[in-house]
Design a protein around this motif. Structure first.
Motif, short mmCIF file in Angstrom:
data_model
loop_
_atom_site.label_atom_id
_atom_site.label_comp_id
_atom_site.label_asym_id
_atom_site.label_seq_id
_atom_site.Cartn_x
_atom_site.Cartn_y
_atom_site.Cartn_z
N SER A 42 -3.62 -7.51 -7.56
CA SER A 42 -3.69 -6.52 -8.64
C SER A 42 -2.94 -5.25 -8.26
N TYR A 43 -3.06 -4.87 -7.01
CA TYR A 43 -2.35 -3.67 -6.54
C TYR A 43 -0.84 -3.87 -6.66
N LEU A 44 -0.37 -5.02 -6.22
CA LEU A 44 1.08 -5.27 -6.27
C LEU A 44 1.56 -5.43 -7.71
N GLY A 45 0.68 -5.91 -8.59
CA GLY A 45 1.04 -6.06 -9.99
C GLY A 45 0.75 -4.84 -10.82
N HIS A 46 0.32 -3.74 -10.20
CA HIS A 46 0.01 -2.48 -10.89
C HIS A 46 -1.06 -2.68 -11.96
N THR B 112 -10.79 -3.45 0.74
CA THR B 112 -10.24 -3.26 -0.62
C THR B 112 -10.12 -1.78 -0.98
N ILE B 113 -10.84 -0.93 -0.25
CA ILE B 113 -10.88 0.49 -0.62
C ILE B 113 -9.50 1.16 -0.53
N PRO B 114 -8.74 0.98 0.57
CA PRO B 114 -7.44 1.68 0.65
C PRO B 114 -6.54 1.40 -0.56
N PHE B 115 -6.58 0.19 -1.09
CA PHE B 115 -5.74 -0.13 -2.25
C PHE B 115 -6.19 0.67 -3.47
N SER B 116 -7.52 0.75 -3.65
CA SER B 116 -8.03 1.50 -4.80
C SER B 116 -7.72 2.98 -4.65
N VAL B 117 -7.90 3.50 -3.43
CA VAL B 117 -7.64 4.93 -3.22
C VAL B 117 -6.17 5.25 -3.46
N HIS B 118 -5.31 4.38 -2.95
CA HIS B 118 -3.87 4.61 -3.14
C HIS B 118 -3.49 4.50 -4.61
N ALA B 119 -4.14 3.59 -5.32
CA ALA B 119 -3.87 3.45 -6.76
C ALA B 119 -4.32 4.71 -7.50
N MET B 120 -5.41 5.33 -7.03
CA MET B 120 -5.91 6.53 -7.71
C MET B 120 -5.03 7.75 -7.46
N ILE B 121 -4.58 7.90 -6.22
CA ILE B 121 -3.84 9.12 -5.89
C ILE B 121 -2.32 8.92 -5.95
N GLY B 122 -1.87 7.65 -5.99
CA GLY B 122 -0.44 7.38 -5.97
C GLY B 122 0.21 7.65 -7.31
N ASP B 123 1.50 7.88 -7.27
CA ASP B 123 2.27 8.13 -8.49
C ASP B 123 2.93 6.83 -8.91
N PHE B 124 2.21 6.05 -9.71
CA PHE B 124 2.72 4.74 -10.08
C PHE B 124 3.16 4.67 -11.53
N ALA C 206 14.21 -7.73 -6.49
CA ALA C 206 13.58 -7.96 -5.18
C ALA C 206 12.58 -9.10 -5.34
N CYS C 207 12.80 -10.17 -4.58
CA CYS C 207 11.92 -11.34 -4.68
C CYS C 207 10.48 -10.93 -4.39
N THR C 208 9.56 -11.49 -5.16
CA THR C 208 8.15 -11.13 -4.98
C THR C 208 7.53 -11.80 -3.76
N HIS C 209 8.32 -12.55 -3.02
CA HIS C 209 7.82 -13.13 -1.78
C HIS C 209 8.02 -12.15 -0.63
N LEU C 210 9.29 -11.93 -0.25
CA LEU C 210 9.55 -11.02 0.87
C LEU C 210 10.68 -10.05 0.56
N MET C 211 10.87 -9.74 -0.71
CA MET C 211 11.78 -8.68 -1.14
C MET C 211 13.27 -8.98 -0.91
N ARG D 75 9.71 -0.78 -17.81
CA ARG D 75 9.48 -1.87 -16.85
C ARG D 75 8.03 -2.33 -16.97
N ARG D 76 7.84 -3.64 -16.90
CA ARG D 76 6.48 -4.19 -16.93
C ARG D 76 6.30 -5.14 -15.75
N TYR D 77 5.21 -4.94 -15.02
CA TYR D 77 4.96 -5.78 -13.84
C TYR D 77 4.38 -7.13 -14.21
N ARG D 78 3.35 -7.11 -15.03
CA ARG D 78 2.73 -8.37 -15.45
C ARG D 78 3.10 -8.62 -16.90
N HIS D 79 3.75 -9.72 -17.16
CA HIS D 79 4.22 -9.99 -18.51
C HIS D 79 4.13 -11.48 -18.75
N GLY D 80 3.08 -11.90 -19.36
CA GLY D 80 2.93 -13.33 -19.65
C GLY D 80 2.30 -14.01 -18.49
#
Lengths: 64, 178
Positions: free
Chosen positions: A27-31, B54-66, B114-119, B173-178
């Motif tokens: 989910s993080y990688l997919g925003h 799982t917390i660091p991901f949530s914290v970064h999502a909250m404070i990050g500029d995405f 950038a490939c979603t495997h290893l960029m 840009r959309r990350y998840r689409h379909g």
């Protein structure tokens, strides 16, 4: 709640947390941040339950 | 009489008698550390650690500029991009490589490359009309960016395009689409 139930709960929480961590990273990688927060909350609740089960098991184990 | 003397010395410290070696627990420390109780303690600790991870991901999502802000960028003139060809560009920032493909059927498809495997960078395979990551042979569907084969598990981020006055623009840009 017996010791075996405590064991089962702890193992179930491990399995659940592995899945939650995987989904949270996806989910993080997919925003998809709404989902990410949900998975984090479930993982934290699961961790809390694991801790409670462990404390309960410890009390039963060492009281004999 | 001789046997009795031997027997009495068997358990003395430093004896070379075989029986001493049989009863001496050389792995006593491991027996104390690696037992049922220690196993459950480690398992409970692992469960808590996994949950906290799982917390660091949530914290970064909250404070990050995405936030993908509205960002309209001109890519190329459509006349300069014939059918069955592609061009690379960067969107939404200069650090995000992307690929615009003019398909054989005349559609415009754009994805971050950038490939979603290893960029690794993804390329347009004209013959098979697919996107290929040559690093580990990851294939993506050209029409929707979904992984077809190889290690990638997620789709390529989709870049929405517009054509205005013969110029192709990237608009979102959309990350998840379909």
């Amino acid at each position: 709640m017996g010791k075996k139930i405590c064991w089962a709960i702890i193992f179930l929480t491990v399995a659940l947390n592995v899945v939650m961590l995987q989904w949270a990273i996806e989910s993080y990688l997919g925003h998809e941040f709404e989902k990410l927060y949900q998975f984090s909350i479930v993982a934290l609740l699961s961790s809390f339950i694991a801790l409670i089960a462990f404390l309960k098991w410890r009390r039963l184990e060492y009281s004999q | 009489m001789k046997d009795n003397n031997r027997k009495s010395k068997r358990n003395q410290t430093g004896s070379n008698d075989e029986l001493v070696n049989l009863v001496n627990n050389v792995n006593r420390k491991e027996d104390l550390d690696l037992n049922r109780r220690a196993f459950l303690k480690a398992t409970a600790g692992a469960s808590v650690a996994l949950g906290l991870a799982t917390i660091p991901f949530s914290v970064h999502a909250m404070i990050g500029d995405f936030e993908d802000k509205e960002n309209r960028v001109g890519i190329v003139k459509l006349s300069e991009l014939p059918k069955g060809s592609s061009i690379t560009f960067n969107y939404p920032t200069d650090h995000d490589p992307a690929l615009l493909v003019h398909t054989k059927s005349g559609e415009l498809k754009a994805y971050n490359s950038a490939c979603t495997h290893l960029m690794c960078p993804v390329f347009y395979e004209k013959e098979e009309e697919v996107l290929l990551c040559p690093c580990h042979k990851g294939y993506f569907e050209l029409n929707n960016g979904q992984p077809l084969a190889g290690p990638p598990q997620r789709e390529l981020p989709l870049i929405e395009t517009e054509v205005t006055n013969g110029i192709v623009y990237a608009v979102d840009r959309r990350y998840r689409h379909g």
